[in-house]
Write an enzyme that holds these catalytic residues in place. Structure first.
Site, PDB file in Angstrom:
ATOM      1  N   ASN A 163       0.868  -1.179   0.000  1.00 18.26           N
ATOM      2  CA  ASN A 163       0.000   0.000   0.000  1.00 18.26           C
ATOM      3  C   ASN A 163       0.907   1.231   0.000  1.00 18.26           C
ATOM      4  O   ASN A 163       1.484   1.575   1.028  1.00 18.26           O
ATOM      5  CB  ASN A 163      -0.890  -0.039   1.253  1.00 18.26           C
ATOM      6  CG  ASN A 163      -1.709   1.222   1.443  1.00 18.26           C
ATOM      7  OD1 ASN A 163      -1.794   2.058   0.538  1.00 18.26           O
ATOM      8  ND2 ASN A 163      -2.315   1.361   2.606  1.00 18.26           N
ATOM      9  N   TRP A 164       1.026   1.853  -1.145  1.00 23.68           N
ATOM     10  CA  TRP A 164       1.937   2.996  -1.261  1.00 23.68           C
ATOM     11  C   TRP A 164       1.354   4.266  -0.635  1.00 23.68           C
ATOM     12  O   TRP A 164       2.056   5.266  -0.511  1.00 23.68           O
ATOM     13  CB  TRP A 164       2.284   3.259  -2.737  1.00 23.68           C
ATOM     14  CG  TRP A 164       3.285   2.283  -3.306  1.00 23.68           C
ATOM     15  CD1 TRP A 164       3.788   1.175  -2.693  1.00 23.68           C
ATOM     16  CD2 TRP A 164       3.919   2.357  -4.594  1.00 23.68           C
ATOM     17  NE1 TRP A 164       4.688   0.550  -3.524  1.00 23.68           N
ATOM     18  CE2 TRP A 164       4.791   1.252  -4.693  1.00 23.68           C
ATOM     19  CE3 TRP A 164       3.822   3.242  -5.681  1.00 23.68           C
ATOM     20  CZ2 TRP A 164       5.567   1.017  -5.828  1.00 23.68           C
ATOM     21  CZ3 TRP A 164       4.595   3.006  -6.809  1.00 23.68           C
ATOM     22  CH2 TRP A 164       5.459   1.906  -6.884  1.00 23.68           C
ATOM     23  N   LYS A 165       0.073   4.239  -0.289  1.00 23.26           N
ATOM     24  CA  LYS A 165      -0.591   5.418   0.287  1.00 23.26           C
ATOM     25  C   LYS A 165      -0.360   6.632  -0.636  1.00 23.26           C
ATOM     26  O   LYS A 165      -0.310   6.474  -1.845  1.00 23.26           O
ATOM     27  CB  LYS A 165      -0.113   5.651   1.722  1.00 23.26           C
ATOM     28  CG  LYS A 165      -0.232   4.379   2.571  1.00 23.26           C
ATOM     29  CD  LYS A 165       0.025   4.583   4.026  1.00 23.26           C
ATOM     30  CE  LYS A 165      -0.164   3.256   4.767  1.00 23.26           C
ATOM     31  NZ  LYS A 165      -0.003   3.384   6.208  1.00 23.26           N
ATOM     32  N   HIS A 204      -9.486   1.617   5.102  1.00 24.06           N
ATOM     33  CA  HIS A 204      -8.200   1.779   5.787  1.00 24.06           C
ATOM     34  C   HIS A 204      -8.378   2.754   6.949  1.00 24.06           C
ATOM     35  O   HIS A 204      -9.139   3.715   6.844  1.00 24.06           O
ATOM     36  CB  HIS A 204      -7.141   2.289   4.806  1.00 24.06           C
ATOM     37  CG  HIS A 204      -5.765   2.214   5.386  1.00 24.06           C
ATOM     38  ND1 HIS A 204      -5.301   3.154   6.265  1.00 24.06           N
ATOM     39  CD2 HIS A 204      -4.770   1.292   5.245  1.00 24.06           C
ATOM     40  CE1 HIS A 204      -4.068   2.812   6.638  1.00 24.06           C
ATOM     41  NE2 HIS A 204      -3.722   1.689   6.030  1.00 24.06           N
ATOM     42  N   GLU A 245      -6.684   5.086   7.960  1.00 24.05           N
ATOM     43  CA  GLU A 245      -6.419   6.501   7.623  1.00 24.05           C
ATOM     44  C   GLU A 245      -7.642   7.133   6.951  1.00 24.05           C
ATOM     45  O   GLU A 245      -7.919   8.319   7.157  1.00 24.05           O
ATOM     46  CB  GLU A 245      -5.162   6.586   6.737  1.00 24.05           C
ATOM     47  CG  GLU A 245      -3.900   6.303   7.562  1.00 24.05           C
ATOM     48  CD  GLU A 245      -2.758   5.664   6.796  1.00 24.05           C
ATOM     49  OE1 GLU A 245      -2.782   5.667   5.545  1.00 24.05           O
ATOM     50  OE2 GLU A 245      -1.833   5.162   7.460  1.00 24.05           O
ATOM     51  N   GLU A 262      -5.400  -4.687  10.701  1.00 25.34           N
ATOM     52  CA  GLU A 262      -4.321  -3.728  10.917  1.00 25.34           C
ATOM     53  C   GLU A 262      -4.556  -2.973  12.225  1.00 25.34           C
ATOM     54  O   GLU A 262      -5.334  -2.003  12.256  1.00 25.34           O
ATOM     55  CB  GLU A 262      -4.276  -2.715   9.768  1.00 25.34           C
ATOM     56  CG  GLU A 262      -4.053  -3.343   8.410  1.00 25.34           C
ATOM     57  CD  GLU A 262      -3.468  -2.342   7.424  1.00 25.34           C
ATOM     58  OE1 GLU A 262      -2.377  -2.602   6.917  1.00 25.34           O
ATOM     59  OE2 GLU A 262      -4.095  -1.292   7.187  1.00 25.34           O
ATOM     60  N   GLY A 284       2.772   2.179  10.778  1.00 27.01           N
ATOM     61  CA  GLY A 284       3.785   3.209  10.624  1.00 27.01           C
ATOM     62  C   GLY A 284       4.553   3.531  11.894  1.00 27.01           C
ATOM     63  O   GLY A 284       5.265   4.537  11.949  1.00 27.01           O
ATOM     64  N   SER A 327       3.414  -2.227  10.272  1.00 31.82           N
ATOM     65  CA  SER A 327       4.860  -2.359  10.516  1.00 31.82           C
ATOM     66  C   SER A 327       5.430  -3.716  10.115  1.00 31.82           C
ATOM     67  O   SER A 327       6.308  -4.245  10.783  1.00 31.82           O
ATOM     68  CB  SER A 327       5.190  -2.040  11.979  1.00 31.82           C
ATOM     69  OG  SER A 327       4.920  -0.664  12.243  1.00 31.82           O
ATOM     70  N   GLY A 369       2.797  -1.195   4.237  1.00 30.33           N
ATOM     71  CA  GLY A 369       2.836   0.225   3.891  1.00 30.33           C
ATOM     72  C   GLY A 369       4.248   0.670   3.590  1.00 30.33           C
ATOM     73  O   GLY A 369       4.794   0.431   2.508  1.00 30.33           O
ATOM     74  N   GLY A 370       4.883   1.305   4.563  1.00 30.99           N
ATOM     75  CA  GLY A 370       6.197   1.915   4.367  1.00 30.99           C
ATOM     76  C   GLY A 370       7.220   1.024   3.692  1.00 30.99           C
ATOM     77  O   GLY A 370       7.957   1.473   2.803  1.00 30.99           O
TER      78      GLY A 370
HETATM   79  P1  PGA Z   1       2.893   0.259   7.583  1.00 32.99           P
HETATM   80  O1  PGA Z   1       1.421   0.502   7.010  1.00 32.99           O
HETATM   81  O2  PGA Z   1       3.390  -1.044   6.985  1.00 32.99           O
HETATM   82  O3  PGA Z   1       3.701   1.435   7.121  1.00 32.99           O
HETATM   83  O4  PGA Z   1       2.787   0.163   9.068  1.00 32.99           O
HETATM   84  C1  PGA Z   1       0.531  -0.544   6.826  1.00 32.99           C
HETATM   85  C2  PGA Z   1      -0.787  -0.039   6.289  1.00 32.99           C
HETATM   86  O5  PGA Z   1      -1.251   1.038   6.716  1.00 32.99           O
HETATM   87  O6  PGA Z   1      -1.396  -0.688   5.419  1.00 32.99           O
END
Ligand code: PGA
Length: 257
Positions: free
Chosen positions: A15-17, A103, A105, A173, A179, A218, A239-240
């Site tokens: 997930n590149w956000k 998600h 966010e 999640e 993150g 993470s 994500g990251g």
């Molecule tokens: P993260 O994000 O791997 O950077 O913790 C995961 C996500 O929000 O899908």
């Protein structure tokens, strides 16, 4: 109750956000090329969900390869006067095969409620996209011992009718793990995933046994293997660590090991 889900083929989804200009397509190409190598993580499906601006370009780059492209969020309607929004049909048209909905966010920054998430998941199904439905508790909810209650409520209210193993993926999640570099203990992941598996079977019947349950929050090259070894964890939403091809490839390798 939950049967063994070792036969569920794992998925590693990045997930590149809101990250990535055109230059980031090079990272996608690197992942694509690694997946072409004979025997590399052959038992794992892999997807990258770039920002909407890169879905079509990445889909062109990976056409004919094992790498799939997903999108992030969609509007419930197929078209209409919704400035700035994107319909599931548009993501499909651009080359996506899946879309992330609900998600944390989106829930936090855009006030999305479970019923909004469900409407978006239904839109994904209408457009023949796989809905990746995200759920997870806050740090406060975990401290208060409410984790299972929260994810049960989210699953019950966000998962659309007609959900099956082909059109739906659930991503657990924990919000406090996203993150932050923090992850739940393997036992905590096992407890939540085992609980979700049972809940899925209760909610959608036998198909619930084969719906992929991803862990997200993470996930890194150095913890992916142990997380993926937990029963009822059928892959990762990353994500990251999905932004750099070398890290993402290491996670894919760990999941396929
Ligand atoms: P993260 O994000 O791997 O950077 O913790 C995961 C996500 O929000 O899908």
């Amino acid at each position: 109750m939950a049967a063994s889900t070792s036969r569920v083929r794992p998925l590693v989804a990045g997930n590149w956000k809101m990250n990535g200009l055109s230059a980031a397509l090079a990272e996608g190409r690197q992942v694509r090329d690694r997946l072409q190598e004979a025997g590399f993580a052959a038992g794992v499906d892999v997807m990258i969900c770039p920002p909407a601006t890169l879905v079509a370009a990445l889909a062109r780059e990976v056409a004919g390869s094992r790498l799939r492209v997903g999108a992030q969020d969609c509007h419930p309607a197929p078209s209409g006067a919704h400035t700035g929004d994107i319909a599931a049909e548009m993501h499909k048209d651009a080359g996506a095969t899946a879309v992330i909905v609900g998600h944390s966010e989106r829930r936090a920054e855009h006030g999305e409620r479970d019923r909004d998430v469900k409407a978006k998941a239904l839109a994904a199904h209408r457009a023949r996209l796989t809905a990746i439905v995200c759920i997870g508790e806050t740090a406060g909810e975990r401290r208060a011992g409410l984790t299972l209650q929260v994810v049960a409520r989210q699953l019950a209210a966000s998962l659309p009718e007609g959900a099956d193993a082909e059109n739906t993926i659930v991503a657990y999640e924990p919000i406090w793990a996203i993150g932050t570099g923090l992850t739940p203990s393997l036992q905590d992941v096992a407890d939540v995933h085992g609980f979700l598996r049972g809940t899925l079977v209760e909610q959608v019947g036998s198909a619930g046994d084969r719906i992929r349950l991803l862990y997200g929050g993470s996930v890194k090259p150095d913890n992916a293997r142990s997380l993926m070894g937990v029963s009822d964890v059928n892959g990762a939403l990353v994500g990251g660590a999905s932004l750099k091809a070398t890290d993402f490839i290491a996670i894919i390798a760990a999941c396929g090991a």
